[in-house]
Design a protein around this motif. Structure first.
Motif, PDB file in Angstrom:
ATOM      1  N   UNK A 110      51.717 -19.525  48.318  1.00  0.00           N
ATOM      2  CA  UNK A 110      51.875 -19.155  49.717  1.00  0.00           C
ATOM      3  C   UNK A 110      51.317 -17.765  49.958  1.00  0.00           C
ATOM      4  N   UNK A 111      50.931 -17.529  51.195  1.00  0.00           N
ATOM      5  CA  UNK A 111      50.390 -16.225  51.552  1.00  0.00           C
ATOM      6  C   UNK A 111      51.434 -15.134  51.306  1.00  0.00           C
ATOM      7  N   UNK A 112      51.072 -14.152  50.520  1.00  0.00           N
ATOM      8  CA  UNK A 112      51.985 -13.054  50.204  1.00  0.00           C
ATOM      9  C   UNK A 112      51.656 -11.874  51.116  1.00  0.00           C
ATOM     10  N   UNK A 113      52.244 -11.878  52.306  1.00  0.00           N
ATOM     11  CA  UNK A 113      51.920 -10.843  53.285  1.00  0.00           C
ATOM     12  C   UNK A 113      52.408  -9.470  52.845  1.00  0.00           C
ATOM     13  N   UNK A 130      60.245  -2.740  35.851  1.00  0.00           N
ATOM     14  CA  UNK A 130      59.946  -4.003  35.173  1.00  0.00           C
ATOM     15  C   UNK A 130      60.619  -4.071  33.809  1.00  0.00           C
ATOM     16  N   UNK A 131      60.471  -3.012  33.005  1.00  0.00           N
ATOM     17  CA  UNK A 131      61.065  -3.009  31.669  1.00  0.00           C
ATOM     18  C   UNK A 131      62.585  -3.077  31.759  1.00  0.00           C
ATOM     19  N   UNK A 132      63.157  -2.365  32.726  1.00  0.00           N
ATOM     20  CA  UNK A 132      64.611  -2.393  32.919  1.00  0.00           C
ATOM     21  C   UNK A 132      65.080  -3.810  33.230  1.00  0.00           C
ATOM     22  N   UNK A 133      64.366  -4.484  34.116  1.00  0.00           N
ATOM     23  CA  UNK A 133      64.772  -5.830  34.519  1.00  0.00           C
ATOM     24  C   UNK A 133      64.572  -6.839  33.387  1.00  0.00           C
ATOM     25  N   UNK A 162      51.412  -8.609  35.916  1.00  0.00           N
ATOM     26  CA  UNK A 162      51.637  -8.840  37.348  1.00  0.00           C
ATOM     27  C   UNK A 162      52.583 -10.012  37.555  1.00  0.00           C
ATOM     28  N   UNK A 163      52.445 -11.050  36.715  1.00  0.00           N
ATOM     29  CA  UNK A 163      53.329 -12.207  36.836  1.00  0.00           C
ATOM     30  C   UNK A 163      54.746 -11.896  36.354  1.00  0.00           C
ATOM     31  N   UNK A 215      60.663 -10.767  42.415  1.00  0.00           N
ATOM     32  CA  UNK A 215      60.317 -11.585  43.573  1.00  0.00           C
ATOM     33  C   UNK A 215      59.036 -11.136  44.248  1.00  0.00           C
ATOM     34  N   UNK A 216      58.789 -11.665  45.440  1.00  0.00           N
ATOM     35  CA  UNK A 216      57.536 -11.403  46.142  1.00  0.00           C
ATOM     36  C   UNK A 216      57.356  -9.946  46.537  1.00  0.00           C
ATOM     37  N   UNK A 217      58.457  -9.263  46.856  1.00  0.00           N
ATOM     38  CA  UNK A 217      58.339  -7.857  47.275  1.00  0.00           C
ATOM     39  C   UNK A 217      57.806  -7.013  46.127  1.00  0.00           C
ATOM     40  N   UNK A 218      58.431  -7.137  44.962  1.00  0.00           N
ATOM     41  CA  UNK A 218      57.986  -6.338  43.813  1.00  0.00           C
ATOM     42  C   UNK A 218      56.637  -6.817  43.298  1.00  0.00           C
ATOM     43  N   UNK A 219      56.406  -8.120  43.397  1.00  0.00           N
ATOM     44  CA  UNK A 219      55.099  -8.684  43.035  1.00  0.00           C
ATOM     45  C   UNK A 219      53.994  -8.036  43.874  1.00  0.00           C
ATOM     46  N   UNK A 220      54.242  -7.905  45.173  1.00  0.00           N
ATOM     47  CA  UNK A 220      53.274  -7.250  46.048  1.00  0.00           C
ATOM     48  C   UNK A 220      53.078  -5.795  45.682  1.00  0.00           C
ATOM     49  N   UNK A 221      54.190  -5.123  45.360  1.00  0.00           N
ATOM     50  CA  UNK A 221      54.097  -3.704  44.985  1.00  0.00           C
ATOM     51  C   UNK A 221      53.279  -3.525  43.706  1.00  0.00           C
TER      52      UNK A 221
END
Length: 579
Positions: free
Chosen positions: A38-41, A230-233, A372-373, A380-386
């Motif tokens: 889906x489009x990741x706005x 990312x490493x923390x999560x 990135x994945x 989620x999409x927010x952090x993926x976009x960041x």
């Protein structure tokens, strides 16, 4: 120098806006023709914000760039802390963020060779070179290596070494950018590479070192924040136990091997192999050669060495290295965790990977998108976009620094110093810089398209091997050995340069993987040429210096005491770098 006309910069900004517009139009396309997304706005907006912010920095910097010193070194007004962050931003490239995490995902333990190798080059720079570089240099590392040597030959060699290292390094960044935008927005790979090339040209042509430095600082802060989260999560999913994370990685790799038809014993052995050496480098010679390239190549990278001329004095240069070492060391520890997170989180997700085969959807080049994945799975999409925007920022910042060092080699070392005998006016020199920037941008785009499938960390390692073989021996011998002469430095340097490039081309990584020749026709069987080409360069510098009985050699040797005083005390350095 005349200021860049405002309407000219405005036109460039408008051009960049048009160049980025396909991102929004193409969002939501195929990922390697395997699955739709889906489009990741959020990602699109973050991309747009970052590009707009950096273009504004470029416009601001263009108004402050009034001389060659402003353009090449930001006027020498960057503090040690700022420069340390900028060096870290320059060094934490697509190879580090995307390539090493992908290498850890694919080979496990062997991926840490990159992390350690990239990091341990910094003590060499700290204790042997930082002060001397700042005290002897002005705009480029050729100013240092050629301090007491004849300008024409030594700068011709230095420019050649710089341009070839920059070319190999640029390939990795362009491949990383192309794969990232292809994954996120569904653009064709070549369009993504062209887009990055266009933005990079705008940054360097109009903003120079000031814009490049601030882009690198902003990107470093964003990247360090992103990988920390990312490493923390990733660790939080395993009770903050690295041991549990590694054990799960072994489990996943064992299952992949079992799916491939291996017996239970063979599958268990394959799973455990990611916790030991041998997954990537199959023999000790390749491992030693690779380590030498990564360690000594750091001290020969022209875009890193150039950063030492942006600070006001040697004390700030040392501080730069100290801060850079802190940030880079911290970053590489986290990248290893993220790489294992890619094994346990990405390779087990059927929407992102072929779980039976243990590979990311989209073919060979898609493996570069492991980090990135991971961001998508943990945030989620927010952090993926960041993280996608940060990865793009990473590539743009490094590409800008590389292009600036390559352009300065042509304009300052060749045009102004060799062809014009040091009498070129600033406006003409900067015009040559901008023409060279455009040419390098075109070359980078073409090479990025050619090398689409290669791992970006490995391609950067080849650049390190060339830097270790050509630039480092000539540089270190010229500043530490009193009997080094112009003839020795030039011939020895070219011996290292030519041998490392030739051995790289006829190695399996280029000869077979990129050029498509048969494995049986490989002429050089090892992964890196540094073990052979670097000693050859040192031998050449030594032999052709001690056998040099020319009048020029006597001048070179007589100039060493003055160079030593200048390099160790800084007397005269401030006047030489003033503008």
């Amino acid at each position: 120098m005349k200021r860049v006309p405002k309407h000219f910069v405005g036109s460039a900004l408008a051009l960049a806006a048009l160049a980025t517009s396909p991102l929004a139009l193409a969002a939501g396309g195929d990922i390697g023709n395997v699955n739709k997304q889906a489009t990741n706005w959020i990602a699109i907006i973050m991309f747009g914000v970052f590009v707009a912010a950096t273009l504004w920095i470029t416009k601001w910097a263009s108004g402050r760039t009034k001389s060659a010193a402003d353009f090449y070194t930001a006027g020498g007004g960057i503090t040690g802390f700022q420069n340390g962050l900028a060096i870290a931003g320059d060094y934490m490239s697509a190879a580090s963020f995307l390539g090493i995490s992908a290498m850890v995902m694919a080979t496990g333990y062997d991926g840490i060779i990159y992390s350690i190798g990239f990091l341990v080059g910094w003590p060499i720079i700290t204790f042997l070179m930082a002060d001397r570089l700042r005290n002897l240099g002005k705009f480029t590392f050729a100013d240092v290596v050629g301090y007491r040597f004849k300008n024409g030959p030594i700068r011709s060699f230095a420019a050649s070494g710089t341009l070839i290292v920059v070319a190999f390094y640029l390939i990795a960044q362009m491949v990383g950018a192309g794969q990232l935008i292809k994954l996120l927005f569904g653009l064709d790979y070549w369009i993504a590479v062209v887009l990055v090339g266009a933005l990079m040209m705008i940054y360097v042509m109009f903003g120079g070192m000031a814009a490049t430095t601030w882009v690198q600082i902003i990107k470093a802060v964003m990247l360090l924040s992103g990988v920390t989260f990312m490493a923390f999560m990733v660790l939080s999913k395993y009770g903050f136990s690295p041991e549990a994370l590694f054990a799960d990685g072994v489990r996943v790799r064992t299952e992949v091997a079992a799916n491939a038809g291996k017996t239970p014993e063979e599958a268990a052995k394959a799973g455990l192999s990611i916790m030991g050496p041998g997954g990537f480098l199959k023999d000790p010679i390749s491992a030693i050669s690779f380590g030498m390239a990564l360690m000594f190549g750091t001290a020969g990278l022209p875009h890193i060495l150039m950063r030492f001329f942006t600070v006001p004095n040697a004390k700030e240069a040392r501080k730069s290295v100290g801060w850079a070492s802190v940030w880079i060391g911290y970053f590489y520890i986290l990248i290893f965790i993220i790489g294992f997170g890619a094994i346990t989180l990405v390779l087990t997700d059927p929407t992102m990977a072929d779980t039976a085969k243990g590979v990311i959807h989209g073919g060979a080049g898609a493996a570069n998108m492991a980090a990135v994945l991971v961001a998508k799975t943990v945030g989620g999409d927010v952090f993926y976009g960041f993280i996608s925007a940060v990865a793009f920022a990473t590539i743009l910042a490094v590409v800008a620094g590389l292009t600036l060092s390559g352009a300065s080699a042509v304009s300052h070392d060749l045009y102004a110093t060799v062809f014009k005998g040091g009498k070129a006016d600033t406006a003409a020199e900067l015009k040559v810089t901008r023409i060279t920037t455009f040419a390098l941008g075109i070359i980078a785009v073409l090479l990025g398209i050619l090398f689409e499938k290669i791992n970006v960390a490995f391609m950067v390692a080849l650049a390190f091997a060339i830097a270790a073989s050509a630039n480092f021996p000539a540089l270190i011998m010229s500043i530490l050995w009193k009997n080094c002469t112009t003839r020795g430095a030039v011939i020895g340097g070219f011996m290292g340069l030519v041998s490392s490039v030739v051995l790289t081309i006829v190695s399996p990584s280029i000869w077979v993987a990129t050029l498509g020749n048969s494995p049986e026709s490989v002429l050089f069987p090892y992964s890196s040429p540094a073990l052979f080409s670097m000693p050859l360069a040192f031998f050449g510098v030594w032999f052709f210096s001690i056998t040099d009985k020319s009048a020029r050699a006597e001048i070179d040797r007589a100039g060493f005491p003055a160079q030593q005083i200048r390099s160790e005390t800084g007397l005269g350095a401030s006047q030489a770098s003033s503008h």
